[in-house]
Design an enzyme around this catalytic site. Structure first.
Site, PDB file in Angstrom:
ATOM      1  CG  HIS A   9      46.590  -7.973 -18.405  1.00 58.94           C
ATOM      2  ND1 HIS A   9      46.014  -9.180 -18.750  1.00 58.94           N
ATOM      3  CD2 HIS A   9      46.653  -7.957 -17.047  1.00 58.94           C
ATOM      4  CE1 HIS A   9      45.746  -9.876 -17.649  1.00 58.94           C
ATOM      5  NE2 HIS A   9      46.112  -9.143 -16.609  1.00 58.94           N
ATOM      6  CB  SER A  14      43.969 -10.637 -14.531  1.00 56.13           C
ATOM      7  OG  SER A  14      45.325 -10.996 -14.530  1.00 56.13           O
TER       8      SER A  14
END
Length: 257
Positions: free
Chosen positions: A234, A84
């Protein structure tokens, strides 16, 4: 700047970089598996964990702090794995200082300026928790719950709640600076092309990497490969650390190139 870090395992050096509101411990499951084959370095980014606070969070500044860490550890050829926001830091490091990287692995983020604000509820919850001294983890979670619906997100944040000497609790990330410069985190100041071998890992159920990002990825990372981790979102490295580690190891040992 002296970043907080830990080392485990033996072999070629591999650096793990966590994401926003995280710390080096967030990649602990992945680190444990990779440490069977590599000397794994986990760091707290500036404004996170036990690393120093800084006035800026832009990617050039963060990548510079990581480059200084590599210099301090005398690491000149290292595999860098980032998730991320940490993936963006890793990509910026690759663009600014390509000679330091042997390979690059980017987990569920693209080298683009994201136009969506995904963390407003998180920031609202954190600010609510800090409106008065935090006396317990229970109190902190109650304040977070007023704004953050997902229990998993609250538990993730609470991993960075630390008890202070006076008995109160405080966050181990710099909330005011991260909020003030949030657009630097969602943004992307492209700095060039990285010609090295690169692997982009995508959580199958995540929308952080999509088809519309392909041209940006191929332009900046012309030797990029992609791999989708099935049945993950994610947080693919937390959901399937063994699978993610296996895919990374396979990539690094050339069998996927």
């Amino acid at each position: 700047m002296q970043l907080n870090f830990k080392i485990q395992g033996e072999g070629k050096p591999l650096l793990l970089i966590h994401g926003l509101f995280g710390s080096l411990d967030n990649l602990g499951g992945l680190a444990k598996v990779l440490a069977e084959h590599y000397q794994v370095y986990q760091i707290d980014l500036p404004n996170h964990g036990q690393s120093p606070r800084a006035e800026s969070v832009d990617y050039v500044s963060q990548a510079t702090a990581v480059k200084e860490f590599l210099d301090q550890q005398n690491l000149k050829q290292v595999t860098v794995v980032g998730h991320s926001m940490g993936g963006k830091v890793a990509m910026m490091l690759a663009q600014l200082h390509p000679a330091y990287l042997e390979d690059l692995v980017v987990m569920d983020i693209a080298p683009v300026n994201y136009q969506v604000r995904r963390h407003d509820a998180v920031l609202a919850g954190l600010n609510a928790s800090m409106a008065q001294p935090i006396l317990s983890r229970k109190d902190a979670e109650a304040k977070l719950a007023e704004h953050i619906v997902e229990p998993g997100v609250r538990q993730f944040l609470l991993k960075s709640l630390a008890k202070q000497e006076d008995g109160t609790f405080d966050w181990r990330f710099n909330v005011p600076t991260l909020e003030m410069h949030y657009e630097d985190i969602t943004g992307w100041p492209e700095q060039g092309i990285f010609e090295g071998e690169t692997l982009f890992l995508k959580g199958a159920n995540s929308d952080y990497i999509s088809g519309e990002h392909r041209a940006d990825i191929e332009r900046q990372f012309p030797h990029a490969k992609a791999h989708v981790i099935a049945n993950t979102g994610h947080w693919l490295h937390a959901e399937k650390p063994d699978t993610v580690a296996r895919v990374i190891t396979r990539f690094l040992t050339n069998s996927e190139r």
